[in-house]
Write a protein that holds these residues in place. Structure first.
Motif, mmCIF file in Angstrom:
data_model
loop_
_atom_site.group_PDB
_atom_site.id
_atom_site.type_symbol
_atom_site.label_atom_id
_atom_site.label_comp_id
_atom_site.label_asym_id
_atom_site.label_seq_id
_atom_site.Cartn_x
_atom_site.Cartn_y
_atom_site.Cartn_z
ATOM 1 N N VAL A 17 32.011 -38.065 80.910
ATOM 2 C CA VAL A 17 31.699 -39.152 79.984
ATOM 3 C C VAL A 17 30.492 -38.778 79.127
ATOM 4 O O VAL A 17 30.462 -39.022 77.911
ATOM 5 C CB VAL A 17 31.437 -40.461 80.754
ATOM 6 C CG1 VAL A 17 30.980 -41.566 79.799
ATOM 7 C CG2 VAL A 17 32.698 -40.902 81.498
ATOM 8 N N GLN A 21 31.280 -38.626 75.409
ATOM 9 C CA GLN A 21 30.796 -39.891 74.856
ATOM 10 C C GLN A 21 31.935 -40.895 74.624
ATOM 11 O O GLN A 21 31.884 -41.696 73.704
ATOM 12 C CB GLN A 21 30.029 -39.648 73.542
ATOM 13 C CG GLN A 21 28.808 -38.785 73.711
ATOM 14 C CD GLN A 21 27.991 -38.670 72.442
ATOM 15 O OE1 GLN A 21 28.294 -39.292 71.422
ATOM 16 N NE2 GLN A 21 26.930 -37.886 72.478
ATOM 17 N N ASN A 22 32.935 -40.801 75.471
ATOM 18 C CA ASN A 22 34.080 -41.703 75.338
ATOM 19 C C ASN A 22 34.782 -41.783 76.683
ATOM 20 O O ASN A 22 35.161 -40.751 77.250
ATOM 21 C CB ASN A 22 35.030 -41.179 74.253
ATOM 22 C CG ASN A 22 36.183 -42.133 73.986
ATOM 23 O OD1 ASN A 22 37.155 -42.165 74.742
ATOM 24 N ND2 ASN A 22 36.073 -42.906 72.925
ATOM 25 N N LEU A 23 34.945 -43.007 77.177
ATOM 26 C CA LEU A 23 35.558 -43.184 78.496
ATOM 27 C C LEU A 23 37.014 -42.749 78.523
ATOM 28 O O LEU A 23 37.482 -42.122 79.482
ATOM 29 C CB LEU A 23 35.440 -44.652 78.920
ATOM 30 C CG LEU A 23 34.029 -45.136 79.289
ATOM 31 C CD1 LEU A 23 34.009 -46.660 79.414
ATOM 32 C CD2 LEU A 23 33.579 -44.497 80.595
ATOM 33 N N ARG A 24 37.753 -43.075 77.455
ATOM 34 C CA ARG A 24 39.174 -42.728 77.443
ATOM 35 C C ARG A 24 39.368 -41.202 77.396
ATOM 36 O O ARG A 24 40.218 -40.655 78.087
ATOM 37 C CB ARG A 24 39.866 -43.390 76.251
ATOM 38 C CG ARG A 24 41.394 -43.353 76.327
ATOM 39 C CD ARG A 24 42.010 -44.231 75.259
ATOM 40 N NE ARG A 24 41.581 -45.611 75.382
ATOM 41 C CZ ARG A 24 42.088 -46.465 76.263
ATOM 42 N NH1 ARG A 24 43.031 -46.079 77.122
ATOM 43 N NH2 ARG A 24 41.658 -47.710 76.304
ATOM 44 N N ALA A 25 38.564 -40.529 76.574
ATOM 45 C CA ALA A 25 38.673 -39.072 76.499
ATOM 46 C C ALA A 25 38.295 -38.436 77.830
ATOM 47 O O ALA A 25 38.917 -37.464 78.274
ATOM 48 C CB ALA A 25 37.767 -38.537 75.390
ATOM 49 N N HIS A 34 41.638 -45.005 82.483
ATOM 50 C CA HIS A 34 40.412 -45.460 81.839
ATOM 51 C C HIS A 34 39.606 -46.351 82.781
ATOM 52 O O HIS A 34 38.379 -46.214 82.915
ATOM 53 C CB HIS A 34 40.780 -46.207 80.560
ATOM 54 C CG HIS A 34 39.612 -46.806 79.837
ATOM 55 N ND1 HIS A 34 39.016 -47.988 80.223
ATOM 56 C CD2 HIS A 34 38.913 -46.379 78.740
ATOM 57 C CE1 HIS A 34 38.020 -48.272 79.405
ATOM 58 N NE2 HIS A 34 37.942 -47.312 78.488
ATOM 59 N N SER A 38 35.749 -45.872 84.281
ATOM 60 C CA SER A 38 34.779 -46.926 84.008
ATOM 61 C C SER A 38 34.184 -47.462 85.306
ATOM 62 O O SER A 38 32.981 -47.695 85.413
ATOM 63 C CB SER A 38 35.448 -48.052 83.222
ATOM 64 O OG SER A 38 34.527 -49.093 82.966
ATOM 65 N N ARG A 55 26.074 -48.583 75.501
ATOM 66 C CA ARG A 55 27.410 -48.821 74.959
ATOM 67 C C ARG A 55 27.300 -49.134 73.473
ATOM 68 O O ARG A 55 26.606 -50.053 73.071
ATOM 69 C CB ARG A 55 28.103 -49.980 75.679
ATOM 70 C CG ARG A 55 28.793 -49.622 76.981
ATOM 71 C CD ARG A 55 27.852 -49.189 78.083
ATOM 72 N NE ARG A 55 28.553 -48.924 79.347
ATOM 73 C CZ ARG A 55 27.955 -48.487 80.439
ATOM 74 N NH1 ARG A 55 26.649 -48.263 80.432
ATOM 75 N NH2 ARG A 55 28.663 -48.279 81.549
ATOM 76 N N ARG A 58 33.101 -48.190 71.004
ATOM 77 C CA ARG A 58 33.925 -47.380 71.901
ATOM 78 C C ARG A 58 33.170 -46.180 72.462
ATOM 79 O O ARG A 58 33.646 -45.500 73.364
ATOM 80 C CB ARG A 58 35.179 -46.891 71.155
ATOM 81 C CG ARG A 58 36.116 -48.025 70.747
ATOM 82 C CD ARG A 58 37.357 -47.454 70.097
ATOM 83 N NE ARG A 58 38.295 -48.510 69.725
ATOM 84 C CZ ARG A 58 39.472 -48.295 69.151
ATOM 85 N NH1 ARG A 58 39.820 -47.047 68.849
ATOM 86 N NH2 ARG A 58 40.273 -49.301 68.850
ATOM 87 N N ARG A 59 32.008 -45.914 71.905
ATOM 88 C CA ARG A 59 31.227 -44.763 72.365
ATOM 89 C C ARG A 59 30.267 -45.176 73.461
ATOM 90 O O ARG A 59 29.787 -46.314 73.511
ATOM 91 C CB ARG A 59 30.436 -44.146 71.207
ATOM 92 C CG ARG A 59 31.283 -43.483 70.150
ATOM 93 C CD ARG A 59 30.395 -42.936 69.057
ATOM 94 N NE ARG A 59 29.476 -41.929 69.559
ATOM 95 C CZ ARG A 59 28.238 -41.758 69.104
ATOM 96 N NH1 ARG A 59 27.754 -42.562 68.155
ATOM 97 N NH2 ARG A 59 27.472 -40.806 69.601
ATOM 98 N N VAL A 60 29.997 -44.253 74.343
ATOM 99 C CA VAL A 60 28.962 -44.437 75.353
ATOM 100 C C VAL A 60 28.002 -43.266 75.199
ATOM 101 O O VAL A 60 28.394 -42.105 75.257
ATOM 102 C CB VAL A 60 29.549 -44.488 76.777
ATOM 103 C CG1 VAL A 60 30.202 -45.823 77.049
ATOM 104 C CG2 VAL A 60 30.544 -43.357 77.006
#
Length: 317
Positions: A17, A21-25, A34, A38, A55, A58-60
């Motif tokens: 993550v 910088q993206n949970l889905r990726a 996902h 998370s 947060r 959509r980016r973390v």
């Protein structure tokens, strides 16, 4: 909190993550859902007692605490990855592959012509070479070492100087050398010149020669420029080490004893993560590099033959 209480899969999820910088990726990289990723991140933050990410839609994005944790776990996870790879290779009776990133010109003009001797010396030790102009993140991108130019230090890496500031010399093809035999520096200015015009001005200044400089071609890679010089497209200023083999073989000829050191010149270093300092493949590569560099220096600057008592330099029968 003792690190033993942090599950390894949670740390792996955190690294994915943080890097993406993206949970889905990150979920796609880890082959998880996902929600599972998370949940792992949320559980890690609860265990630690502080947040690791900000947060932003959509980016973390890592906060300072998360950035500090990432710097620590990257090295540890890299060691684990190396351990797994070494174990898998040992199970197959193989040595792990050594991955090295180097500058394109250094790879083309010096390193690759010597790989045959590497294979002769270490036939069971595979070597993977990737070229890049950028300073690759070794840990993140899975490399064991890099040959870089610079003064260092490089964050998170150890570095050893391979050799200092290489002199810059003027070279040309064999036909150019025949045409310019015995010529003064002024004659070189009338030839097609390859490469950076400022560097040529510095060289002609060192030769105490006033000349109007106009380069016929500029290259972003020294290896390409030396190929052009070999093909008689012009004269080139180059770091001596990059022309070592061509000078030895006669594909290029040094056209003047005058050399310069560029103001922005930087020494070459071997860089690697500290945990790999004593890793046998890296130690073997480091020793081999130094041996080959010493060999190149001897070829470029052979020791003078000592004369005998009569001063003729001939051996007695």
């Amino acid at each position: 909190m003792p690190t033993a209480r942090l599950p390894l899969n949670t740390i792996t999820a955190f690294r994915a993550v943080a890097e993406l910088q993206n949970l889905r990726a990150a979920a796609e990289r880890l082959h998880l859902t996902h929600s599972a990723v998370s949940q792992q991140i949320r559980g890690l933050e609860e265990q630690l007692g502080f947040e690791l990410f900000e947060r932003r839609g959509r980016r973390v994005v890592l906060n300072p605490a998360g950035a500090a944790l990432l710097r620590s776990v990257q090295g540890a996870l890299a060691m684990l990855d190396e351990g797994v790879q070494a174990a898998a290779a040992a199970a197959k009776g193989e040595l792990p592959r050594l991955r090295v990133t180097v500058l394109p010109s250094f790879a083309q003009r010096w390193l690759l012509p010597r790989i045959g001797r590497w294979r002769e010396r270490f036939p069971e030790m595979p070597l993977e070479i990737e070229t890049s102009f950028r300073a690759v993140d070794l840990v993140r991108e899975g490399f064991h070492a890099a040959v870089r130019q610079g003064v260092g230090p490089w964050q998170g890496l150890e570095s050893e100087r391979l050799f200092g500031l290489p002199p810059i010399i003027v070279v040309g093809s064999a036909s150019a050398a025949r045409r310019l035999a015995g010529a003064q520096p002024e004659a070189l200015a009338r030839e097609p010149l390859l490469g950076d015009e400022d560097l040529w001005r510095d060289w002609f200044a060192a030769a105490k020669c006033k000349a109007a400089i106009r380069s016929v071609a500029v290259f972003n890679d020294a290896g390409l420029m030396l190929q052009a010089a070999e093909q008689s497209l012009g004269l080139a200023l180059t770091r001596e080490i990059l022309a070592a083999d061509a000078l030895r073989d006669g594909r290029l000829v040094r056209l003047s004893p005058i050399s310069i050191v560029h103001a922005d010149a930087q020494p070459y270093h071997l860089c690697y993560p500290p945990n790999l300092r004593d890793w046998p493949p890296l130690a073997a590569f480091r020793d081999w590099l130094r041996d080959e560099l010493e060999r190149s220096m001897r070829e470029l600057h052979p020791a003078p033959v000592k004369a005998g008592r009569g001063g003729t330099g001939r051996r007695r029968p």
